[in-house]
Design a protein around this motif. Structure first.
Motif, PDB file in Angstrom:
ATOM      1  N   TRP A  14       2.821   2.067 -30.778  1.00 26.69           N
ATOM      2  CA  TRP A  14       4.264   1.322 -30.882  1.00 26.69           C
ATOM      3  C   TRP A  14       5.477   2.464 -30.015  1.00 26.69           C
ATOM      4  CZ3 TRP A  14       9.334   1.311 -32.309  1.00 26.69           C
ATOM      5  CH2 TRP A  14       9.591   0.186 -32.893  1.00 26.69           C
ATOM      6  N   ILE A  17       4.981   3.355 -26.732  1.00 24.66           N
ATOM      7  CA  ILE A  17       5.444   2.117 -25.658  1.00 24.66           C
ATOM      8  C   ILE A  17       7.272   2.115 -26.042  1.00 24.66           C
ATOM      9  CG2 ILE A  17       4.906  -0.076 -24.851  1.00 24.66           C
ATOM     10  CD1 ILE A  17       2.969  -0.397 -26.838  1.00 24.66           C
ATOM     11  N   ALA A  18       7.799   2.140 -27.195  1.00 25.83           N
ATOM     12  CA  ALA A  18       9.198   2.437 -26.742  1.00 25.83           C
ATOM     13  C   ALA A  18       9.812   3.445 -26.552  1.00 25.83           C
ATOM     14  CB  ALA A  18       9.536   1.742 -28.308  1.00 25.83           C
ATOM     15  N   PRO A  21      11.227   3.393 -22.047  1.00 23.73           N
ATOM     16  CA  PRO A  21      12.236   2.890 -21.813  1.00 23.73           C
ATOM     17  C   PRO A  21      13.388   3.730 -21.798  1.00 23.73           C
ATOM     18  CG  PRO A  21      10.963   1.443 -22.768  1.00 23.73           C
ATOM     19  CD  PRO A  21      10.179   2.235 -22.996  1.00 23.73           C
ATOM     20  N   ILE A  51      15.493  -2.255 -24.830  1.00 29.42           N
ATOM     21  CA  ILE A  51      14.358  -2.845 -24.064  1.00 29.42           C
ATOM     22  C   ILE A  51      13.477  -2.580 -24.576  1.00 29.42           C
ATOM     23  CG2 ILE A  51      13.915  -2.519 -21.753  1.00 29.42           C
ATOM     24  CD1 ILE A  51      16.461  -2.813 -20.662  1.00 29.42           C
ATOM     25  N   GLY A  52      12.814  -0.705 -25.028  1.00 27.88           N
ATOM     26  CA  GLY A  52      11.873  -0.189 -25.449  1.00 27.88           C
ATOM     27  C   GLY A  52      11.058  -0.736 -26.930  1.00 27.88           C
ATOM     28  N   VAL A  54      12.351  -3.983 -28.038  1.00 29.60           N
ATOM     29  CA  VAL A  54      11.929  -5.173 -27.754  1.00 29.60           C
ATOM     30  C   VAL A  54      10.159  -5.042 -26.447  1.00 29.60           C
ATOM     31  CG1 VAL A  54      12.232  -7.139 -25.744  1.00 29.60           C
ATOM     32  CG2 VAL A  54      14.105  -6.220 -27.290  1.00 29.60           C
ATOM     33  N   TRP A  55      10.130  -4.688 -25.609  1.00 28.85           N
ATOM     34  CA  TRP A  55       8.841  -4.948 -25.087  1.00 28.85           C
ATOM     35  C   TRP A  55       7.928  -3.900 -26.009  1.00 28.85           C
ATOM     36  CZ3 TRP A  55       6.863   0.453 -21.398  1.00 28.85           C
ATOM     37  CH2 TRP A  55       6.602  -0.190 -20.114  1.00 28.85           C
ATOM     38  N   ALA A  56       7.688  -2.812 -27.202  1.00 30.82           N
ATOM     39  CA  ALA A  56       6.572  -2.321 -27.684  1.00 30.82           C
ATOM     40  C   ALA A  56       6.019  -4.052 -28.927  1.00 30.82           C
ATOM     41  CB  ALA A  56       6.821  -1.552 -28.417  1.00 30.82           C
ATOM     42  N   ARG A  58       6.795  -7.211 -27.810  1.00 29.11           N
ATOM     43  CA  ARG A  58       6.038  -7.876 -27.369  1.00 29.11           C
ATOM     44  C   ARG A  58       4.366  -7.035 -26.828  1.00 29.11           C
ATOM     45  NH1 ARG A  58       8.846  -9.634 -22.202  1.00 29.11           N
ATOM     46  NH2 ARG A  58      10.186 -10.738 -23.942  1.00 29.11           N
ATOM     47  N   VAL A  59       4.303  -6.621 -26.713  1.00 30.94           N
ATOM     48  CA  VAL A  59       2.820  -5.585 -27.044  1.00 30.94           C
ATOM     49  C   VAL A  59       2.650  -6.058 -27.733  1.00 30.94           C
ATOM     50  CG1 VAL A  59       1.489  -3.723 -26.150  1.00 30.94           C
ATOM     51  CG2 VAL A  59       3.486  -4.511 -24.495  1.00 30.94           C
ATOM     52  N   THR A  65      -0.740  -2.531 -29.645  1.00 30.77           N
ATOM     53  CA  THR A  65      -0.564  -1.375 -28.826  1.00 30.77           C
ATOM     54  C   THR A  65      -1.460  -0.311 -28.300  1.00 30.77           C
ATOM     55  OG1 THR A  65      -0.284  -0.584 -31.205  1.00 30.77           O
ATOM     56  CG2 THR A  65       1.575  -1.589 -29.923  1.00 30.77           C
TER      57      THR A  65
END
Length: 91
Positions: A14, A17-18, A21, A51-52, A54-56, A58-59, A65
């Motif tokens: 996680w 991924i975060a 961005p 953004i990071g 939110v993206w993490a 969502r994934v 993850t």
């Protein structure tokens, strides 16, 4: 024991991924800040962080993850190259 390890690996994935961005936003924010607009630079850096996150999130909800990171780190092109080299050496 296994459950704690799974949580740990999911947490590390996680963060990975975060982080991407967030890092991009911070770099662009620093450039904007050095150009003379520190307020906008901070906003851009924080936008990258949001953004990071939110993206993490969502994934993690959609596929997990660890699964996402495994898929993105896989290199089938290199796997094919390695198997071709070993066949040439054996054959």
């Amino acid at each position: 024991m296994g459950k704690g390890f799974n949580k740990f690996t999911e947490g590390i994935a996680w963060l990975q991924i975060a982080a991407s961005p967030t890092l991009i936003g911070v770099i662009i924010g620093v450039i904007i800040g050095l150009a003379g607009n520190a307020g906008l630079g901070i906003v851009v850096g924080l936008l990258g962080l949001v953004i990071g996150i939110v993206w993490a999130m969502r994934v993690s909800k959609e596929e997990g993850t660890s699964q996402f990171m495994s898929r993105t780190m896989a290199t089938p092109e290199l796997d094919e190259k390695e198997s071709g080299e070993s066949e040439e050496m054996n054959g």
